[in-house]
Scaffold this motif. Structure first.
Motif, mmCIF file in Angstrom:
data_model
loop_
_atom_site.group_PDB
_atom_site.id
_atom_site.type_symbol
_atom_site.label_atom_id
_atom_site.label_comp_id
_atom_site.label_asym_id
_atom_site.label_seq_id
_atom_site.Cartn_x
_atom_site.Cartn_y
_atom_site.Cartn_z
ATOM 1 N N ASP A 49 63.629 50.998 54.812
ATOM 2 C CA ASP A 49 64.192 50.488 53.554
ATOM 3 C C ASP A 49 63.638 49.123 53.150
ATOM 4 O OD1 ASP A 49 65.785 52.736 53.254
ATOM 5 O OD2 ASP A 49 67.390 51.861 54.479
ATOM 6 N N THR A 50 62.601 48.664 53.848
ATOM 7 C CA THR A 50 61.976 47.382 53.489
ATOM 8 C C THR A 50 60.610 47.668 52.863
ATOM 9 O OG1 THR A 50 63.080 46.246 55.311
ATOM 10 C CG2 THR A 50 61.162 45.153 54.319
ATOM 11 N N VAL A 51 60.363 47.050 51.700
ATOM 12 C CA VAL A 51 59.094 47.247 50.997
ATOM 13 C C VAL A 51 58.101 46.176 51.450
ATOM 14 C CG1 VAL A 51 57.909 47.319 48.772
ATOM 15 C CG2 VAL A 51 60.239 48.246 48.998
ATOM 16 N N PHE A 52 56.996 46.616 51.997
ATOM 17 C CA PHE A 52 55.930 45.701 52.393
ATOM 18 C C PHE A 52 54.835 45.746 51.319
ATOM 19 C CE2 PHE A 52 58.102 46.699 56.301
ATOM 20 C CZ PHE A 52 58.073 45.510 57.010
ATOM 21 N N ILE A 53 54.611 44.606 50.677
ATOM 22 C CA ILE A 53 53.633 44.528 49.598
ATOM 23 C C ILE A 53 52.298 44.055 50.165
ATOM 24 C CG2 ILE A 53 53.048 43.443 47.394
ATOM 25 C CD1 ILE A 53 56.025 43.129 46.883
ATOM 26 N N LYS A 54 51.290 44.886 50.024
ATOM 27 C CA LYS A 54 49.953 44.546 50.502
ATOM 28 C C LYS A 54 49.092 44.089 49.321
ATOM 29 C CE LYS A 54 50.015 47.803 54.365
ATOM 30 N NZ LYS A 54 49.309 48.933 55.014
ATOM 31 N N THR A 55 48.399 43.023 49.496
ATOM 32 C CA THR A 55 47.544 42.505 48.420
ATOM 33 C C THR A 55 46.090 42.919 48.642
ATOM 34 O OG1 THR A 55 47.195 40.426 49.596
ATOM 35 C CG2 THR A 55 49.029 40.512 48.038
ATOM 36 N N ASN A 56 45.404 43.111 47.550
ATOM 37 C CA ASN A 56 43.982 43.450 47.618
ATOM 38 C C ASN A 56 43.160 42.182 47.793
ATOM 39 O OD1 ASN A 56 44.394 46.226 47.128
ATOM 40 N ND2 ASN A 56 44.663 45.806 44.950
ATOM 41 N N VAL A 57 42.356 42.153 48.814
ATOM 42 C CA VAL A 57 41.541 40.984 49.098
ATOM 43 C C VAL A 57 40.174 41.146 48.416
ATOM 44 C CG1 VAL A 57 40.455 39.582 50.885
ATOM 45 C CG2 VAL A 57 42.702 40.626 51.294
ATOM 46 N N ILE A 58 39.862 40.190 47.573
ATOM 47 C CA ILE A 58 38.570 40.212 46.900
ATOM 48 C C ILE A 58 37.474 39.868 47.900
ATOM 49 C CG2 ILE A 58 37.167 39.160 45.086
ATOM 50 C CD1 ILE A 58 39.384 40.863 44.012
ATOM 51 N N ARG A 59 36.430 40.662 47.922
ATOM 52 C CA ARG A 59 35.290 40.363 48.781
ATOM 53 C C ARG A 59 34.363 39.403 48.047
ATOM 54 N NH1 ARG A 59 32.147 45.300 49.884
ATOM 55 N NH2 ARG A 59 33.038 46.104 47.956
ATOM 56 N N SER A 60 34.110 38.265 48.644
ATOM 57 C CA SER A 60 33.243 37.277 48.009
ATOM 58 C C SER A 60 32.260 36.713 49.028
ATOM 59 C CB SER A 60 34.060 36.141 47.389
ATOM 60 O OG SER A 60 34.792 35.451 48.383
ATOM 61 N N PHE A 61 31.131 36.221 48.505
ATOM 62 C CA PHE A 61 30.082 35.690 49.372
ATOM 63 C C PHE A 61 29.256 34.708 48.567
ATOM 64 C CE2 PHE A 61 25.749 36.052 51.245
ATOM 65 C CZ PHE A 61 26.051 35.608 52.530
ATOM 66 N N ASN A 62 28.842 33.628 49.200
ATOM 67 C CA ASN A 62 28.034 32.636 48.508
ATOM 68 C C ASN A 62 27.031 32.020 49.481
ATOM 69 O OD1 ASN A 62 27.431 31.103 46.095
ATOM 70 N ND2 ASN A 62 28.263 29.338 47.178
ATOM 71 N N VAL A 63 25.805 31.857 49.030
ATOM 72 C CA VAL A 63 24.748 31.250 49.840
ATOM 73 C C VAL A 63 24.511 29.826 49.358
ATOM 74 C CG1 VAL A 63 22.328 31.363 50.531
ATOM 75 C CG2 VAL A 63 23.642 33.472 50.252
ATOM 76 N N ALA A 64 24.639 28.869 50.254
ATOM 77 C CA ALA A 64 24.401 27.468 49.902
ATOM 78 C C ALA A 64 22.909 27.168 49.987
ATOM 79 C CB ALA A 64 25.178 26.537 50.830
ATOM 80 N N ASP A 65 22.374 26.546 48.934
ATOM 81 C CA ASP A 65 20.943 26.169 48.905
ATOM 82 C C ASP A 65 20.039 27.351 49.216
ATOM 83 O OD1 ASP A 65 21.536 23.494 48.305
ATOM 84 O OD2 ASP A 65 21.802 23.006 50.422
ATOM 85 N N GLY A 66 20.336 28.480 48.600
ATOM 86 C CA GLY A 66 19.519 29.666 48.817
ATOM 87 C C GLY A 66 18.227 29.634 48.007
ATOM 88 N N THR A 67 17.423 30.646 48.201
ATOM 89 C CA THR A 67 16.163 30.787 47.469
ATOM 90 C C THR A 67 16.361 31.770 46.316
ATOM 91 O OG1 THR A 67 14.831 30.353 49.440
ATOM 92 C CG2 THR A 67 13.749 31.494 47.617
#
Length: 210
Positions: free
Chosen positions: A142-160
């Protein structure tokens, strides 16, 4: 015999031009006129060209940018190398070499197979995606567990970042992609990134072997 020779020549010229794509410009007038390759190609009346260069976020020797260009005019292909100095705002060196038409047509065909001409800046620089499997809420005791969608993100610092500038009769289209191999590893489902990687390899291999 004269007519046969003329017909063969006309067919050759038609086939050479038939391979060339029609591009849609994606930059402003001011951006186009600030392009180093565009100024050189415009001055020399080239009808079509592909320029390739690399920008790295790190240190750059002599502050030079190396442009490798495959250019076409008057039914002939040439390879050009421009070395542009960012400090002096001038071209330090220019090299030209005649390229076999058949080899150039083969490269154009390889780029066609990878939908190179239809790539866009938006499709090449995706840095986040929704999750592969959407979350669903669950009810347990009787307990509702709310799951959130995790956004997949990625970033390259000083990339080419790899750049292509495509020129056609005064129109310019720019394609750029930052660290494409790295982003492809994180987001393997993005086909446009793979198309860019394939096209980049085809162009570099062509330039190095011709």
């Amino acid at each position: 015999m004269k007519y046969i020779t003329t017909l063969i020549l006309l067919l050759f010229l038609y086939n050479t031009k038939a391979q060339l794509p029609i591009i849609e410009a994606n930059i402003t007038f001011n951006e186009k006129n600030s392009s180093v390759p565009f100024q050189v190609l415009k001055k020399n009346s080239y009808e079509f060209a592909i320029s390739y260069y690399i920008y790295s976020g790190g240190w750059k020797m002599n502050n030079d940018t190396y442009y490798t260009i495959l250019a076409y005019k008057k039914n002939a292909w040439k390879k050009l190398l421009l070395i542009y100095n960012e400090d002096s705002k001038s071209i330090k060196k220019t090299k030209k070499k005649q390229i076999n038409n058949r080899n150039a047509k083969r490269l154009i065909s390889d780029l066609n197979k990878n939908n190179f001409w239809s790539l866009s800046l938006d499709s090449l620089n995706i840095k986040q995606l929704p999750p592969k499997i959407l979350a669903k809420n669950e009810v347990i005791n009787d307990t509702v567990f709310i799951k959130t969608n995790v956004i997949r993100s990625f970033n390259v610092a000083d990339g080419t970042t790899y750049y292509f500038e495509i020129f056609q009769n005064g129109k310019v289209k720019i394609l750029s992609c930052e660290s494409p191999e790295s982003y492809k590893n994180v987001f393997p489902e993005i086909q446009t990134t793979q198309n860019f990687i394939n096209s980049k390899k085809a162009f570099v291999d062509f330039i190095e072997s011709n």
